[in-house]
Design an enzyme around this catalytic site. Structure first.
Site, PDB file in Angstrom:
ATOM      1  CG  HIS A   1       0.166   0.339   2.401  1.00 11.54           C
ATOM      2  ND1 HIS A   1       0.648  -0.601   3.364  1.00 11.54           N
ATOM      3  CD2 HIS A   1      -0.147   1.274   3.130  1.00 11.54           C
ATOM      4  CE1 HIS A   1       0.451  -0.236   4.309  1.00 11.54           C
ATOM      5  NE2 HIS A   1       0.679   1.068   4.262  1.00 11.54           N
TER       6      HIS A   1
HETATM    7  C1  UD1 Z   1      -2.135   5.855   4.771  1.00  8.03           C
HETATM    8  C2  UD1 Z   1      -0.599   6.665   6.041  1.00  8.03           C
HETATM    9  C3  UD1 Z   1       0.305   4.822   5.927  1.00  8.03           C
HETATM   10  C4  UD1 Z   1      -0.331   3.450   6.337  1.00  8.03           C
HETATM   11  C5  UD1 Z   1      -1.878   3.219   6.003  1.00  8.03           C
HETATM   12  C6  UD1 Z   1      -1.801   2.286   6.215  1.00  8.03           C
HETATM   13  C7  UD1 Z   1      -0.287   8.882   5.563  1.00  8.03           C
HETATM   14  C8  UD1 Z   1       0.887   9.549   4.411  1.00  8.03           C
HETATM   15  N1  UD1 Z   1      -0.804   7.586   5.555  1.00  8.03           N
HETATM   16  O1  UD1 Z   1      -1.793   5.451   4.032  1.00  8.03           O
HETATM   17  O2  UD1 Z   1       1.081   5.667   6.472  1.00  8.03           O
HETATM   18  O3  UD1 Z   1       0.663   3.214   6.726  1.00  8.03           O
HETATM   19  O4  UD1 Z   1      -2.081   4.435   5.879  1.00  8.03           O
HETATM   20  O5  UD1 Z   1      -2.915   1.355   6.043  1.00  8.03           O
HETATM   21  O6  UD1 Z   1      -0.893   9.375   6.381  1.00  8.03           O
HETATM   22  N2  UD1 Z   1      -8.880   4.744   1.091  1.00  8.03           N
HETATM   23  C9  UD1 Z   1     -10.230   4.031   1.033  1.00  8.03           C
HETATM   24  N3  UD1 Z   1     -10.582   3.796   1.355  1.00  8.03           N
HETATM   25  C10 UD1 Z   1      -9.943   4.198   3.135  1.00  8.03           C
HETATM   26  C11 UD1 Z   1      -9.228   4.709   2.976  1.00  8.03           C
HETATM   27  C12 UD1 Z   1      -8.951   4.866   1.912  1.00  8.03           C
HETATM   28  O7  UD1 Z   1     -10.904   3.972  -0.330  1.00  8.03           O
HETATM   29  O8  UD1 Z   1     -11.475   4.250   3.829  1.00  8.03           O
HETATM   30  C13 UD1 Z   1      -8.564   4.837  -0.809  1.00  8.03           C
HETATM   31  C14 UD1 Z   1      -8.464   6.131  -0.978  1.00  8.03           C
HETATM   32  O9  UD1 Z   1      -8.955   6.717  -2.630  1.00  8.03           O
HETATM   33  C15 UD1 Z   1      -7.492   7.073  -0.365  1.00  8.03           C
HETATM   34  C16 UD1 Z   1      -5.999   6.223  -0.175  1.00  8.03           C
HETATM   35  O10 UD1 Z   1      -7.144   5.635  -0.831  1.00  8.03           O
HETATM   36  O11 UD1 Z   1      -6.891   8.243  -1.693  1.00  8.03           O
HETATM   37  C17 UD1 Z   1      -5.263   6.471   0.089  1.00  8.03           C
HETATM   38  O12 UD1 Z   1      -6.057   6.573   1.566  1.00  8.03           O
HETATM   39  P1  UD1 Z   1      -4.563   7.390   2.676  1.00  8.03           P
HETATM   40  O13 UD1 Z   1      -5.462   7.042   3.601  1.00  8.03           O
HETATM   41  O14 UD1 Z   1      -4.755   9.336   2.336  1.00  8.03           O
HETATM   42  O15 UD1 Z   1      -3.618   6.961   2.981  1.00  8.03           O
HETATM   43  P2  UD1 Z   1      -3.132   5.364   3.006  1.00  8.03           P
HETATM   44  O16 UD1 Z   1      -2.641   5.033   1.514  1.00  8.03           O
HETATM   45  O17 UD1 Z   1      -4.229   4.630   3.511  1.00  8.03           O
HETATM   46  N1  UDP Z   2      -4.234  -5.887   8.458  1.00  7.84           N
HETATM   47  C1  UDP Z   2      -5.608  -6.354   8.380  1.00  7.84           C
HETATM   48  N2  UDP Z   2      -6.377  -6.607   7.456  1.00  7.84           N
HETATM   49  C2  UDP Z   2      -5.844  -6.750   6.041  1.00  7.84           C
HETATM   50  C3  UDP Z   2      -3.973  -6.431   5.642  1.00  7.84           C
HETATM   51  C4  UDP Z   2      -4.051  -6.282   7.012  1.00  7.84           C
HETATM   52  O1  UDP Z   2      -6.262  -6.385   9.647  1.00  7.84           O
HETATM   53  O2  UDP Z   2      -6.261  -7.024   4.837  1.00  7.84           O
HETATM   54  C5  UDP Z   2      -3.804  -5.654   9.693  1.00  7.84           C
HETATM   55  C6  UDP Z   2      -2.221  -6.138   9.655  1.00  7.84           C
HETATM   56  O3  UDP Z   2      -2.530  -7.246  10.792  1.00  7.84           O
HETATM   57  C7  UDP Z   2      -1.521  -5.303  10.185  1.00  7.84           C
HETATM   58  C8  UDP Z   2      -2.372  -3.714   9.940  1.00  7.84           C
HETATM   59  O4  UDP Z   2      -3.587  -4.450   9.715  1.00  7.84           O
HETATM   60  O5  UDP Z   2      -1.826  -4.886  12.100  1.00  7.84           O
HETATM   61  C9  UDP Z   2      -1.467  -3.128   9.013  1.00  7.84           C
HETATM   62  O6  UDP Z   2      -2.409  -2.052   8.735  1.00  7.84           O
HETATM   63  P1  UDP Z   2      -1.400  -1.127   6.732  1.00  7.84           P
HETATM   64  O7  UDP Z   2      -0.584  -2.219   6.335  1.00  7.84           O
HETATM   65  O8  UDP Z   2      -2.504  -1.402   6.166  1.00  7.84           O
HETATM   66  O9  UDP Z   2      -0.284   0.070   7.618  1.00  7.84           O
HETATM   67  P2  UDP Z   2       0.810   0.607   8.190  1.00  7.84           P
HETATM   68  O10 UDP Z   2       0.903  -0.782   9.415  1.00  7.84           O
HETATM   69  O11 UDP Z   2       1.560  -0.090   7.468  1.00  7.84           O
HETATM   70  O12 UDP Z   2       1.355   1.352   9.145  1.00  7.84           O
END
Ligand code: UD1
Ligand code: UDP
Length: 301
Positions: free
Chosen positions: A207
């Site tokens: 991601h």
């Molecule tokens: C964010 C965090 C990242 C973290 C990740 C965990 C920042 C800069 N990034 O990244 O550090 O590792 O969360 O998963 O804060 N979207 C949906 N539904 C949702 C959420 C997101 O469709 O409920 C889609 C949208 O298109 C959005 C994109 O995901 O534009 C990115 O979401 P965003 O929260 O901006 O960043 P993450 O990649 O989720």
């Molecule tokens: N996770 C989950 N379902 C999924 C993928 C990940 O519950 O389909 C959990 C995973 O066990 C971990 C957390 O999400 O605890 C990690 O989140 P993510 O990878 O979104 O963010 P990051 O840790 O990189 O910030």
């Protein structure tokens, strides 16, 4: 009046704050829980409130998606009102997302001390948005809860005084310990539904912006996964960011041969993690979980 204000906004924050909330309840400490709403799909937010027994948030800032500036600014504007309303004695957040940077800056500007859970992590890569967020949070925090000795040393070298530092371990370990037995059972059920065998499949999560936002990099990663899928079973729960970026490529069958899934619930994912041969991931939390349950990991960074 609530003493502590907890702010979380994304999937990993919900998961990693669960043990903190459990402990606050055990100690019968009064707290307010604010969800900033950076993640909002049921499978990226509410499912974890239900599965990990988090309280219904007292407020949802409903920040949702947008640029870094939009997410951070909207969160700050809305959180400022909440802080003035509750007047907590401390604001607590975990991690390095935009939600955390906003909570840190807003609380100290309201003259409320900020406590940072998972303090002191550094990638030394200033191009990573998370590196900026965690440095902001650490630079204004009054209390740092460092997960490891190296993270504690990073903070000491940056001039944080020893008495503000607490070496706590990573809360993800508490989450894994609490859920691993149930996850093991659930994992077996899911493996049979997916028709995959224990230690015979690769689990993948991707991601990070660095891996998904550049179409040529994403296409390279997907090509590598399709190649692996010719020899191994590949299971890939797809993050919504990645789903959106994959849809923007011109690939006709981007996940050909791969078992692509919606994001999974916590125990479902942990169950698949515990039973896989190798996990390939760019997730911070998944790497930490994998080493906790001793699953070999290929880090995609
Ligand atoms: C964010 C965090 C990242 C973290 C990740 C965990 C920042 C800069 N990034 O990244 O550090 O590792 O969360 O998963 O804060 N979207 C949906 N539904 C949702 C959420 C997101 O469709 O409920 C889609 C949208 O298109 C959005 C994109 O995901 O534009 C990115 O979401 P965003 O929260 O901006 O960043 P993450 O990649 O989720
Ligand atoms: N996770 C989950 N379902 C999924 C993928 C990940 O519950 O389909 C959990 C995973 O066990 C971990 C957390 O999400 O605890 C990690 O989140 P993510 O990878 O979104 O963010 P990051 O840790 O990189 O910030």
């Amino acid at each position: 009046m609530a003493n502590l204000l907890l702010v979380a906004g994304t999937r990993p924050e919900a998961i990693k704050m669960a043990p903190v909330i459990e402990q606050l309840r055990r100690l019968q400490l009064d707290f307010t829980f604010v969800w900033n709403g950076q993640h909002y799909d049921y499978k990226m937010s509410k499912i974890f409130f239900e599965q990990l027994d988090l309280p219904e948030p007292d407020d949802n800032l409903d920040v949702k998606s947008g640029s870094h500036a939009q997410q951070t600014a909207e969160s700050m504007v809305k959180l400022e009102k909440i802080i003035r309303q509750y007047m907590p004695s401390i604001v607590v957040s975990e991690g390095d997302t935009n939600s955390v940077a906003a909570a840190a800056m807003t609380s100290v500007k309201c003259l409320v001390p900020f406590a940072h859970v998972e303090a002191g992590l550094r990638s030394w890569n200033p191009a990573m948005p998370e590196e900026i967020n965690r440095k902001i949070a650490d630079s204004v925090a009054s209390l740092h809860f460092a997960p490891t000795k190296p993270s504690m040393l990073n903070l000491l070298f940056e001039g944080v005084s020893r008495e503000r530092l607490h070496l706590t371990g990573n809360t993800i370990v508490d989450v894994v310990r609490k859920h691993r037995d149930a996850a093991r059972e659930l994992g077996e059920r899911i493996m049979s539904e997916l028709n995959v065998e224990k230690e015979k499949y690769l689990l993948v999560t991707i991601h990070r912006a660095e891996n998904t936002d550049d179409p040529s990099k994403l296409e390279n990663i997907l090509a590598a996964l399709r190649k692996l899928a010719r020899e191994f079973t590949v299971v890939f729960p797809v993050h919504p960011r990645t789903k959106e970026r994959i849809a923007q490529t011109s690939l006709e069958h981007p996940l050909e041969g791969i078992i692509g899934l919606e994001p999974l619930g916590y125990q479902e994912f942990l169950g698949l993690l515990m039973n896989c041969l190798i996990v390939l991931t760019d997730s911070g939390g998944v790497q930490e979980e994998a080493c906790t349950v001793k699953v070999p990991t290929v880090t995609l960074r």
